[in-house]
Design a protein around this motif. Structure first.
Motif, PDB file in Angstrom:
ATOM      1  N   VAL A 127       1.084   7.384  -7.784  1.00 27.05           N
ATOM      2  CA  VAL A 127       0.337   7.330  -9.035  1.00 27.05           C
ATOM      3  C   VAL A 127      -0.822   6.358  -8.849  1.00 27.05           C
ATOM      4  O   VAL A 127      -0.728   5.407  -8.063  1.00 27.05           O
ATOM      5  N   ALA A 128      -1.921   6.632  -9.528  1.00 27.55           N
ATOM      6  CA  ALA A 128      -3.087   5.747  -9.491  1.00 27.55           C
ATOM      7  C   ALA A 128      -3.534   5.474 -10.918  1.00 27.55           C
ATOM      8  O   ALA A 128      -3.508   6.375 -11.765  1.00 27.55           O
ATOM      9  N   GLN A 129      -3.926   4.243 -11.181  1.00 26.35           N
ATOM     10  CA  GLN A 129      -4.388   3.865 -12.513  1.00 26.35           C
ATOM     11  C   GLN A 129      -5.731   3.160 -12.404  1.00 26.35           C
ATOM     12  O   GLN A 129      -5.923   2.284 -11.560  1.00 26.35           O
ATOM     13  N   ARG A 130      -6.656   3.545 -13.255  1.00 21.69           N
ATOM     14  CA  ARG A 130      -7.966   2.910 -13.287  1.00 21.69           C
ATOM     15  C   ARG A 130      -7.850   1.528 -13.940  1.00 21.69           C
ATOM     16  O   ARG A 130      -7.236   1.378 -14.997  1.00 21.69           O
ATOM     17  N   ILE A 131      -8.443   0.533 -13.299  1.00 17.71           N
ATOM     18  CA  ILE A 131      -8.499  -0.810 -13.879  1.00 17.71           C
ATOM     19  C   ILE A 131      -9.812  -0.926 -14.639  1.00 17.71           C
ATOM     20  O   ILE A 131     -10.884  -0.750 -14.054  1.00 17.71           O
ATOM     21  N   PRO A 132      -9.783  -1.189 -15.936  1.00 11.92           N
ATOM     22  CA  PRO A 132     -11.025  -1.268 -16.719  1.00 11.92           C
ATOM     23  C   PRO A 132     -11.988  -2.309 -16.159  1.00 11.92           C
ATOM     24  O   PRO A 132     -11.579  -3.286 -15.527  1.00 11.92           O
ATOM     25  N   ASP A 133     -13.268  -2.092 -16.406  1.00  8.98           N
ATOM     26  CA  ASP A 133     -14.293  -2.996 -15.879  1.00  8.98           C
ATOM     27  C   ASP A 133     -14.159  -4.415 -16.412  1.00  8.98           C
ATOM     28  O   ASP A 133     -14.615  -5.366 -15.767  1.00  8.98           O
TER      29      ASP A 133
ATOM     30  N   ALA B 218      -6.405  -7.076 -11.984  1.00 16.19           N
ATOM     31  CA  ALA B 218      -5.014  -6.906 -11.578  1.00 16.19           C
ATOM     32  C   ALA B 218      -4.736  -7.810 -10.391  1.00 16.19           C
ATOM     33  O   ALA B 218      -5.563  -7.917  -9.483  1.00 16.19           O
ATOM     34  N   VAL B 219      -3.606  -8.476 -10.409  1.00 18.36           N
ATOM     35  CA  VAL B 219      -3.132  -9.263  -9.274  1.00 18.36           C
ATOM     36  C   VAL B 219      -1.903  -8.544  -8.733  1.00 18.36           C
ATOM     37  O   VAL B 219      -0.923  -8.353  -9.454  1.00 18.36           O
ATOM     38  N   VAL B 220      -1.962  -8.138  -7.479  1.00 18.33           N
ATOM     39  CA  VAL B 220      -0.901  -7.303  -6.906  1.00 18.33           C
ATOM     40  C   VAL B 220      -0.354  -7.960  -5.646  1.00 18.33           C
ATOM     41  O   VAL B 220      -1.119  -8.362  -4.764  1.00 18.33           O
ATOM     42  N   SER B 221       0.952  -8.088  -5.566  1.00 17.63           N
ATOM     43  CA  SER B 221       1.594  -8.614  -4.358  1.00 17.63           C
ATOM     44  C   SER B 221       2.336  -7.471  -3.673  1.00 17.63           C
ATOM     45  O   SER B 221       2.028  -6.302  -3.891  1.00 17.63           O
ATOM     46  N   ASN B 222       3.327  -7.787  -2.867  1.00 15.57           N
ATOM     47  CA  ASN B 222       4.041  -6.752  -2.108  1.00 15.57           C
ATOM     48  C   ASN B 222       5.152  -6.121  -2.944  1.00 15.57           C
ATOM     49  O   ASN B 222       6.340  -6.215  -2.611  1.00 15.57           O
ATOM     50  N   GLN B 223       4.759  -5.488  -4.034  1.00 17.98           N
ATOM     51  CA  GLN B 223       5.717  -4.823  -4.901  1.00 17.98           C
ATOM     52  C   GLN B 223       4.968  -3.795  -5.739  1.00 17.98           C
ATOM     53  O   GLN B 223       3.740  -3.845  -5.851  1.00 17.98           O
ATOM     54  N   LEU B 224       5.689  -2.861  -6.328  1.00 16.46           N
ATOM     55  CA  LEU B 224       5.055  -1.905  -7.224  1.00 16.46           C
ATOM     56  C   LEU B 224       4.627  -2.619  -8.496  1.00 16.46           C
ATOM     57  O   LEU B 224       5.354  -3.459  -9.023  1.00 16.46           O
ATOM     58  N   SER B 225       3.450  -2.265  -9.001  1.00 18.67           N
ATOM     59  CA  SER B 225       2.881  -3.004 -10.127  1.00 18.67           C
ATOM     60  C   SER B 225       2.573  -2.140 -11.340  1.00 18.67           C
ATOM     61  O   SER B 225       2.639  -2.616 -12.474  1.00 18.67           O
ATOM     62  N   ILE B 226       2.200  -0.876 -11.128  1.00 19.67           N
ATOM     63  CA  ILE B 226       1.814  -0.008 -12.242  1.00 19.67           C
ATOM     64  C   ILE B 226       3.004   0.192 -13.172  1.00 19.67           C
ATOM     65  O   ILE B 226       4.126   0.438 -12.722  1.00 19.67           O
ATOM     66  N   GLN B 227       2.736   0.108 -14.463  1.00 17.19           N
ATOM     67  CA  GLN B 227       3.816   0.214 -15.446  1.00 17.19           C
ATOM     68  C   GLN B 227       3.785   1.575 -16.139  1.00 17.19           C
ATOM     69  O   GLN B 227       4.047   2.590 -15.500  1.00 17.19           O
ATOM     70  N   GLU B 228       3.481   1.623 -17.426  1.00 19.47           N
ATOM     71  CA  GLU B 228       3.536   2.879 -18.167  1.00 19.47           C
ATOM     72  C   GLU B 228       2.473   3.870 -17.683  1.00 19.47           C
ATOM     73  O   GLU B 228       1.291   3.535 -17.597  1.00 19.47           O
ATOM     74  N   VAL B 229       2.898   5.081 -17.374  1.00 21.09           N
ATOM     75  CA  VAL B 229       1.996   6.142 -16.922  1.00 21.09           C
ATOM     76  C   VAL B 229       1.757   7.108 -18.075  1.00 21.09           C
ATOM     77  O   VAL B 229       2.709   7.620 -18.674  1.00 21.09           O
TER      78      VAL B 229
END
Length: 307
Positions: free
Chosen positions: A10-16, A20-31
């Motif tokens: 899944v891919a999610q657009r990050i608003p302008d 987002a701060v992402v480490s070595n884990q899944l981060s995206i929540q509600e799709v």
């Protein structure tokens, strides 16, 4: 974009206006499967989850909860790093460093500057009990994995200024060695040659390698951290100011050029001169630290002049 088991993604657009701060884990929540402007996903993602009974809460579709581990390793290895990045950009928000519910996307409390990103990537939880070289208890100081580690080989920031030609507005900030003890050197996207000292680097120390120039200062500081860290940070601060001034000067000169060959030559010159500012400062720092280290040997003997 994030991938999960069974070749699902899944891919999610990050608003302008968000980050987002992402480490070595899944981060995206509600799709939101009905929002193609902000989400992309494998066509059978929803069916796959239903078929294999993977969703612990069928009333929603939280990608992180469905496919993520949320185990103990996240609580000391991954989640605290996300917490730290959000703490820096949203200091007004109180959160737990071991919370499994930290949001994927946030709006910062201010405009995000390059220095903010550098601070995050250089962080070892300064200002908290979890700083390994801070004032917390031994358990606190070693509880969480920092963002900046001694094992770091290099750290990168890619900046794009949308109102400038990519040759000038695209900047690659590169910190060699430990980000917390190095500096981010800026290189223009339009350069065609890298400085000579960035051509060299191996597992064994050599004086002609940019990596080892910065790493040497780091190793020398670590050997006598309390005595040397202030001098290291003073050097870093001075170099950062010098490089920003140089960057601004070259940027203004570059924007006035229309000839592509002249522009390329100028941006190559910028890479050489700005990196030389950092390298020479760290070489001088290491020379000074080596000299001072001679007085810190455990075999050092203080002669009594009265004897």
């Amino acid at each position: 974009m994030e991938t999960a088991g069974g070749h699902q993604w899944v891919a999610q657009r990050i608003p302008d206006d968000s980050y987002a701060v992402v480490s070595n884990q899944l981060s995206i929540q509600e799709v939101d499967f009905e929002d193609p402007e902000n989400f992309m996903f494998k066509a059978d993602l929803k069916q796959f989850v239903v078929m294999h009974h993977l969703n612990p809460n069928p009333t929603s579709f939280n990608f992180r909860n469905i496919f993520g581990l949320n185990d103990l390793s996240d609580e000391y290895y991954n989640t605290p790093r996300v917490w730290e990045g959000q703490r820096i950009l949203n200091p007004e928000i109180t959160q737990s460093p071991v919370s499994h519910d930290l949001p994927f996307i946030r709006k910062a409390s201010r405009l995000i500057q390059i220095e903010d990103v550098q601070q995050i990537l250089s962080s070892h939880y300064e200002g908290t009990p979890y700083n390994p070289v801070g004032t917390g208890s031994e358990a606190e100081k070693h509880r969480f994995r920092p963002i900046s580690l001694p094992a770091t080989q290099e750290s990168h920031i890619l900046q794009i200024k949308p109102n400038q030609p990519i040759e000038v507005g695209g900047i690659h900030w590169l910190a060699m060695g430990v980000a917390a003890q190095s500096v981010y050197v800026p290189f223009f996207a339009g350069m065609s040659e890298t400085p000579e000292m960035y051509h060299h680097g191996a597992k064994v120390y050599t004086a002609d390698s940019a990596y080892w120039v910065f790493k040497l200062a780091s190793v020398l500081t670590d050997a006598h951290y309390k005595e040397f860290v202030k001098e290291l940070n003073t050097t870093r601060s001075k170099v950062n100011v010098q490089m920003r001034n140089q960057l601004h000067d070259f940027e203004q000169r570059a924007l006035e050029l229309s000839d592509t060959t002249a522009l390329e030559e100028l941006l190559n010159q910028a890479g050489n001169e700005i990196s030389a500012t950092a390298i020479q400062a760290f070489q001088a720092l290491s020379a000074n630290l080596i000299t001072k280290s001679t007085d810190l040997s455990p075999l050092y003997y203080q002669h009594n002049e009265e004897l």
